[in-house]
Design an enzyme around this catalytic site. Structure first.
Site, mmCIF file in Angstrom:
data_model
loop_
_atom_site.group_PDB
_atom_site.id
_atom_site.type_symbol
_atom_site.label_atom_id
_atom_site.label_comp_id
_atom_site.label_asym_id
_atom_site.label_seq_id
_atom_site.Cartn_x
_atom_site.Cartn_y
_atom_site.Cartn_z
ATOM 1 N N THR A 189 -5.385 -11.164 85.734
ATOM 2 C CA THR A 189 -6.033 -9.863 85.876
ATOM 3 C C THR A 189 -7.529 -10.025 85.664
ATOM 4 O O THR A 189 -7.970 -10.397 84.576
ATOM 5 C CB THR A 189 -5.464 -8.862 84.856
ATOM 6 N N LYS A 229 -4.244 -3.725 90.877
ATOM 7 C CA LYS A 229 -3.661 -4.221 89.623
ATOM 8 C C LYS A 229 -4.235 -3.472 88.422
ATOM 9 O O LYS A 229 -3.499 -3.050 87.522
ATOM 10 C CB LYS A 229 -3.921 -5.725 89.481
ATOM 11 N N LYS A 270 -8.168 -6.405 76.764
ATOM 12 C CA LYS A 270 -8.863 -7.079 77.869
ATOM 13 C C LYS A 270 -8.809 -6.229 79.135
ATOM 14 O O LYS A 270 -9.830 -6.010 79.806
ATOM 15 C CB LYS A 270 -8.221 -8.438 78.136
#
Length: 285
Positions: A94, A169, A237
């Site tokens: 990601t 995503k 994150k």
């Protein structure tokens, strides 16, 4: 096709294992060599350096955690970047859309091809080869690698040009992180009203709000144990990347800003390495 895999972590290890099971020649690299030992026992080659892996491979997959680690591993620490010539580089972690564009542009300087292919799913789907894989880049190049993707996932979706896959995503992860926080708030609210959790879950999981995420996580709240599928650390994150991307695109996402603070508080309280369902511990403080 020779496949190189960089980043043998919670997700990378089962993904690399499934590539190996599908009959591909595989070489792995990880900074912590012990994590590769069982892959070596199963027939994978182990590289002593990223350069060795790049030179050996036709296609290099990386599953690394941050842009800084990706850039240092794949660009800054490579002495001769011309070894990328005619190689295909695939990101499956990601990252932000802007970083995906930057990486594509940087690799193209050395005649390398780039596919953005982040995965959706956690450790169990990775082990079962049932990840959702989002792809973007040159469509013909993606098609050439579909059999590799199919060794790791059971749904491969082409999203368009770079960085559409990374944007989708992050959009999905934004929703998942909100769902987990909302689920935790509901549970904390019910517990304060002296509601039995088994009764609560019987209603919720048979109602219109039931979904696979809640079905997978609800037992954590009963046992008060939080085995890691996706960590608080990774949630932070992802939320940081989402906030950065929202700032770049002008998207107004006020609830996400609040959720980001919740996950940062979980880190401050020492829950960083626990499953992201442990966010309830912040609410219970």
């Amino acid at each position: 096709m020779r496949i190189g895999f960089v980043g043998i972590g919670v997700m990378g290890k089962p993904m690399a294992t499934n590539i190996l099971k599908s009959g591909y020649e595989l070489m792995c690299y990880n900074r912590t060599k012990e994590k590769i030992s069982d892959l070596k026992d199963k027939g994978a080659l182990v590289a002593d350096s990223v350069e060795e892996l790049i030179e050996w491979s036709d296609t290099i997959i990386f599953m690394l955690t941050t842009p800084e680690i990706i850039e240092s591993t794949l660009i800054k620490n490579i002495k001769n970047l011309n070894i990328y010539k005619d190689k295909t580089i695939i990101n499956m972690g990601t990252i932000s859309p802007s970083f995906s564009i930057k990486l594509s542009q940087e690799l193209s300087k050395y005649d390398a091809r780039y596919i953005d292919a982040p995965v959706s799913g956690s450790k169990n789907p990775a082990e079962d080869g049932k990840l959702i894989i989002l792809t973007s880049g040159d469509q013909e190049l993606v098609k050439l690698h579909n059999s590799v993707f199919e060794s790791m996932g059971d749904k491969i979706t082409y999203c368009g040009e770079i960085p559409k896959a990374s944007m989708i995503k992050l959009s999905v992860n934004l929703l998942i992180l909100h769902m987990m926080e909302g689920f935790s708030e509901m549970i904390n609210f019910a517990k304060k009203g002296d509601i039995d959790l088994n009764s609560l879950f019987e209603i919720v999981l048979s109602s219109q709000v039931s979904n696979d995420l809640y079905k997978m996580k609800y037992k954590n709240y009963i046992s008060e144990e939080f085995p890691v599928q996706g960590s608080v650390k990774n949630g932070i994150k992802d939320l940081t990347l989402i906030m950065k991307t929202a700032n770049e695109t002008g998207a107004y996402i006020p609830l996400t800003a609040l959720n980001h603070q919740m996950y940062l508080k979980a880190k401050d309280l020492g829950y960083e390495e626990e499953d992201f369902s442990a966010i309830i511990k912040v609410l219970e403080k």
